[in-house]
Design an enzyme around this catalytic site. Structure first.
Site, PDB file in Angstrom:
ATOM      1  N   GLU A  82       4.121  -9.124   7.176  1.00 27.47           N
ATOM      2  CA  GLU A  82       4.698  -8.021   7.966  1.00 27.47           C
ATOM      3  C   GLU A  82       6.225  -8.071   7.996  1.00 27.47           C
ATOM      4  O   GLU A  82       6.810  -9.146   8.146  1.00 27.47           O
ATOM      5  CB  GLU A  82       4.173  -8.094   9.408  1.00 27.47           C
ATOM      6  CG  GLU A  82       2.693  -7.820   9.516  1.00 27.47           C
ATOM      7  CD  GLU A  82       2.178  -7.807  10.956  1.00 27.47           C
ATOM      8  OE1 GLU A  82       2.998  -7.908  11.900  1.00 27.47           O
ATOM      9  OE2 GLU A  82       0.957  -7.696  11.133  1.00 27.47           O
ATOM     10  N   ASP A 107      -4.017 -12.205   4.740  1.00 26.42           N
ATOM     11  CA  ASP A 107      -2.859 -11.935   5.596  1.00 26.42           C
ATOM     12  C   ASP A 107      -2.141 -13.229   5.950  1.00 26.42           C
ATOM     13  O   ASP A 107      -2.774 -14.214   6.318  1.00 26.42           O
ATOM     14  CB  ASP A 107      -3.354 -11.291   6.907  1.00 26.42           C
ATOM     15  CG  ASP A 107      -2.638 -10.011   7.234  1.00 26.42           C
ATOM     16  OD1 ASP A 107      -1.627  -9.688   6.572  1.00 26.42           O
ATOM     17  OD2 ASP A 107      -3.098  -9.310   8.167  1.00 26.42           O
ATOM     18  N   GLU A 117       1.856   1.382   8.638  1.00 30.53           N
ATOM     19  CA  GLU A 117       0.970   1.494   9.799  1.00 30.53           C
ATOM     20  C   GLU A 117       1.627   2.337  10.888  1.00 30.53           C
ATOM     21  O   GLU A 117       2.762   2.055  11.323  1.00 30.53           O
ATOM     22  CB  GLU A 117       0.633   0.083  10.344  1.00 30.53           C
ATOM     23  CG  GLU A 117      -0.277   0.150  11.558  1.00 30.53           C
ATOM     24  CD  GLU A 117      -0.952  -1.179  11.911  1.00 30.53           C
ATOM     25  OE1 GLU A 117      -0.806  -2.161  11.167  1.00 30.53           O
ATOM     26  OE2 GLU A 117      -1.626  -1.210  12.956  1.00 30.53           O
TER      27      GLU A 117
HETATM   28  O1  KIV Z   1      -4.688  -7.252  10.045  1.00 28.41           O
HETATM   29  C1  KIV Z   1      -5.022  -6.107   9.717  1.00 28.41           C
HETATM   30  O2  KIV Z   1      -6.171  -5.693   9.874  1.00 28.41           O
HETATM   31  C2  KIV Z   1      -3.998  -5.249   9.130  1.00 28.41           C
HETATM   32  C3  KIV Z   1      -4.375  -3.824   8.840  1.00 28.41           C
HETATM   33  C4  KIV Z   1      -4.465  -3.045  10.069  1.00 28.41           C
HETATM   34  C5  KIV Z   1      -3.462  -3.203   7.852  1.00 28.41           C
HETATM   35  O3  KIV Z   1      -2.915  -5.680   8.913  1.00 28.41           O
END
Ligand code: KIV
Length: 261
Positions: A112, A81, A179
């Site tokens: 995001e 991420d 989400e």
């Molecule tokens: O950071 C995370 O766990 C997420 C998921 C909820 C998709 O982005």
């Protein structure tokens, strides 16, 4: 699963499974499961470090966790991420963050939001790194959104999310996390895109599902959002095991001769 197999999974109607994972020991468990891919999500700020939002996550913190997961699950597809604002300052800083996440062991990155991210996504993808988009409830914008609320219930917001989904597909995203959006909207987006959608709180008409590992294992008895099914009462099971160890030490039952040199 490989990134290149995502589109085929959608075409063949094979549901994609994804779980979050943040550390070496749970990565070793996931490595032995049928789960298709791992997300080292910035939710680690909340789950592993006790923050109330994902905002405090940094690239450095993400990289430490990605490295641990990559060691525990070397054959799984790992998505790293991009943390809060790491892709919103400049293209240089965006690419530095991507570089560090990939060199830590990610095979793709996730970020995001749709509008305003098009150029960054195109550049990342043209640089040889796959990107997964994430729209609907975007936790890095939690303060602006006013809390953890379902997104896209009103027509105008639903249309914006549909537009954003198409923007992300056109920018080159290989998949899209949806989400906390209503099931009918997730269905519509899923049908209109050729890339797979992976839902969390987005109903059953998406191409795959993602859950936070600790949520599906029932590690927090107080956390019970509508979308969550707990597959274990992990909190009680672990608590009982730790209490049993403590009781056996106090009673002298552990260590026994069998556990002594
Ligand atoms: O950071 C995370 O766990 C997420 C998921 C909820 C998709 O982005």
């Amino acid at each position: 699963m490989k990134i290149t197999e995502l589109k085929n999974a959608k075409l063949r109607n094979n549901k994609i499974t994804m779980v979050t994972c943040y550390d070496f020991w749970s990565a070793k468990i996931i490595a032995n499961t049928q789960v298709d891919m791992i997300l080292v999500g910035d939710s680690l700020a909340m789950v592993m470090h006790g923050y109330t939002t994902t905002v405090p996550t940094t690239v450095e913190l993400m990289c430490l966790h990605v490295q641990a997961v990559a060691k525990g699950a070397p054959h799984k597809l790992i998505v790293g991420d991009m943390p809060f604002l790491s892709y919103r300052k400049s293209l240089d800083q965006t690419m530095l963050a991507v570089e560090r996440l990939m060199q830590s062991g990610s095979h793709a990155v996730k970020l995001e939001g749709g509008l305003g991210n098009e150029e960054a996504i195109k550049h990342i993808v043209q640089s040889g790194v796959s990107v997964i988009g994430h729209i609907g409830l975007t936790p890095q914008s939690i303060h602006q959104l006013g809390g953890h609320k379902v997104q896209g219930s009103e027509d105008a917001k639903a249309n914006t999310l549909l537009t954003e989904a198409k923007i992300l597909e056109d920018a080159g995203c290989c998949a899209l996390v949806l989400e906390c959006v209503p099931e009918n909207l997730a269905d519509r987006i899923t049908q209109e895109l050729s890339i797979p959608t992976i839902g969390i709180g987005a109903g059953n008409k998406v191409d795959g599902q993602v859950l936070v590992l600790q949520d599906l294992l029932g590690m927090d008895p107080e956390f019970q959002p509508k979308f969550l099914r707990k597959y274990l009462n992990g909190f009680d099971l672990l608590k009982e095991a730790i209490d049993q160890y403590s009781a056996e030490v106090k009673s002298g039952a552990f260590p026994s001769a069998q556990h002594s040199y």
